[in-house]
Design a protein around this motif. Sequence first.
Motif, PDB file in Angstrom:
ATOM      1  N   GLU A 104     107.669  34.109  79.457  1.00  0.00           N
ATOM      2  CA  GLU A 104     108.048  35.518  79.389  1.00  0.00           C
ATOM      3  C   GLU A 104     106.888  36.414  79.797  1.00  0.00           C
ATOM      4  O   GLU A 104     105.729  36.044  79.609  1.00  0.00           O
ATOM      5  N   THR A 116     103.578  33.432  77.186  1.00  0.00           N
ATOM      6  CA  THR A 116     103.660  34.726  77.860  1.00  0.00           C
ATOM      7  C   THR A 116     102.568  34.845  78.920  1.00  0.00           C
ATOM      8  O   THR A 116     101.496  34.239  78.789  1.00  0.00           O
ATOM      9  N   THR A 150     107.820  45.918  82.245  1.00  0.00           N
ATOM     10  CA  THR A 150     107.186  44.831  82.970  1.00  0.00           C
ATOM     11  C   THR A 150     107.624  44.876  84.419  1.00  0.00           C
ATOM     12  O   THR A 150     108.727  45.367  84.721  1.00  0.00           O
ATOM     13  N   THR A 207     109.642  35.055  72.719  1.00  0.00           N
ATOM     14  CA  THR A 207     108.484  34.297  72.221  1.00  0.00           C
ATOM     15  C   THR A 207     108.275  34.577  70.738  1.00  0.00           C
ATOM     16  O   THR A 207     108.074  33.651  69.935  1.00  0.00           O
ATOM     17  N   ARG A 208     108.334  35.838  70.363  1.00  0.00           N
ATOM     18  CA  ARG A 208     108.149  36.192  68.951  1.00  0.00           C
ATOM     19  C   ARG A 208     109.313  35.711  68.093  1.00  0.00           C
ATOM     20  O   ARG A 208     109.130  35.301  66.954  1.00  0.00           O
ATOM     21  N   SER A 232     104.242  39.232  78.995  1.00  0.00           N
ATOM     22  CA  SER A 232     103.605  39.527  77.705  1.00  0.00           C
ATOM     23  C   SER A 232     104.082  40.847  77.102  1.00  0.00           C
ATOM     24  O   SER A 232     104.044  41.017  75.881  1.00  0.00           O
ATOM     25  N   THR A 233     104.544  41.776  77.938  1.00  0.00           N
ATOM     26  CA  THR A 233     105.027  43.061  77.415  1.00  0.00           C
ATOM     27  C   THR A 233     106.522  43.035  77.091  1.00  0.00           C
ATOM     28  O   THR A 233     107.078  44.033  76.642  1.00  0.00           O
ATOM     29  N   ASP A 269     107.973  40.230  75.213  1.00  0.00           N
ATOM     30  CA  ASP A 269     107.838  38.924  74.550  1.00  0.00           C
ATOM     31  C   ASP A 269     108.751  38.743  73.346  1.00  0.00           C
ATOM     32  O   ASP A 269     108.414  38.020  72.404  1.00  0.00           O
ATOM     33  N   SER A 287     100.759  37.834  81.828  1.00  0.00           N
ATOM     34  CA  SER A 287     100.618  39.257  82.142  1.00  0.00           C
ATOM     35  C   SER A 287     101.290  39.593  83.464  1.00  0.00           C
ATOM     36  O   SER A 287     101.539  38.717  84.307  1.00  0.00           O
TER      37      SER A 287
END
Length: 251
Positions: free
Chosen positions: A133, A184, A157, A141-142, A135-136, A138, A186
């Motif tokens: 994913e 994640t 993103t 992921t979380r 990173s902004t 995410d 960038s």
Amino acid sequence: GVIAYSSGNHAQAVALAGKLLGVKTTVVMPSDAPEVKLAATRRYGAEVVVYDRATMNREELAAKLTSEHGYELIPPFNHPDVIAGQGTAARELIEEVYSLDMLLVPCGVGGLLSGCAVYTRHALPHCRIIGVEPSTADDATRSFQTGTLQKIHNPQTIADGLRTESLGSITFPAIQKYVDEMITVSDADIIDTMYYLWTRMKIVVEPSGATALAPIFKGLLPVKGKRIGVILSGGNVDVRQAGELFGAIQE
């Protein structure tokens, strides 16, 4: 008629299927989607209804239009048939290469990742399945790490196809069950990877399509001696915008 909501791939698929089958199609798309995606969807014969990501919810708008016009909704990810269809990407790859130690798949709302993970887990039980994913954006992921569904409203993103609010009621548990890891990357890493794919491998992908390769290209995963599969999903790219993105890269 049928209705769908999507920023790109699913929008065009529904529009083309409708054209081939003679079915009226309406597609809800964000107003800031790349013009190439909007134009292609219209060329396939769909009526495109645009909405503002910042102030409107696409699911609610699609539900409203469905109620008003009696459309049949074809969701872009949170449906078993759609997930199974997207999983054929992994199936075709594995049927061609036979064995993989690791498979990386981009993740937005999780349909592609879920489908690929379900198939790969059964076809290659020992293959490590990794979702990737921005990173902004995410939320998946979380969600994966906490076990609780996380949401991000209108994430920012460069990977337009992965600018999604949250996983779905089907994709979240599927990812929890079948995926081994979420990573994640960038936007800068995504652009660098996309540039490499264009210039060295001659593969035209959009930022979302390049995302799953970024952890490998940037050395974020131990891959020495391993057989790696990567799903590159999405070639809906505005070449003028891509030129602007590439212009900032320091070679």
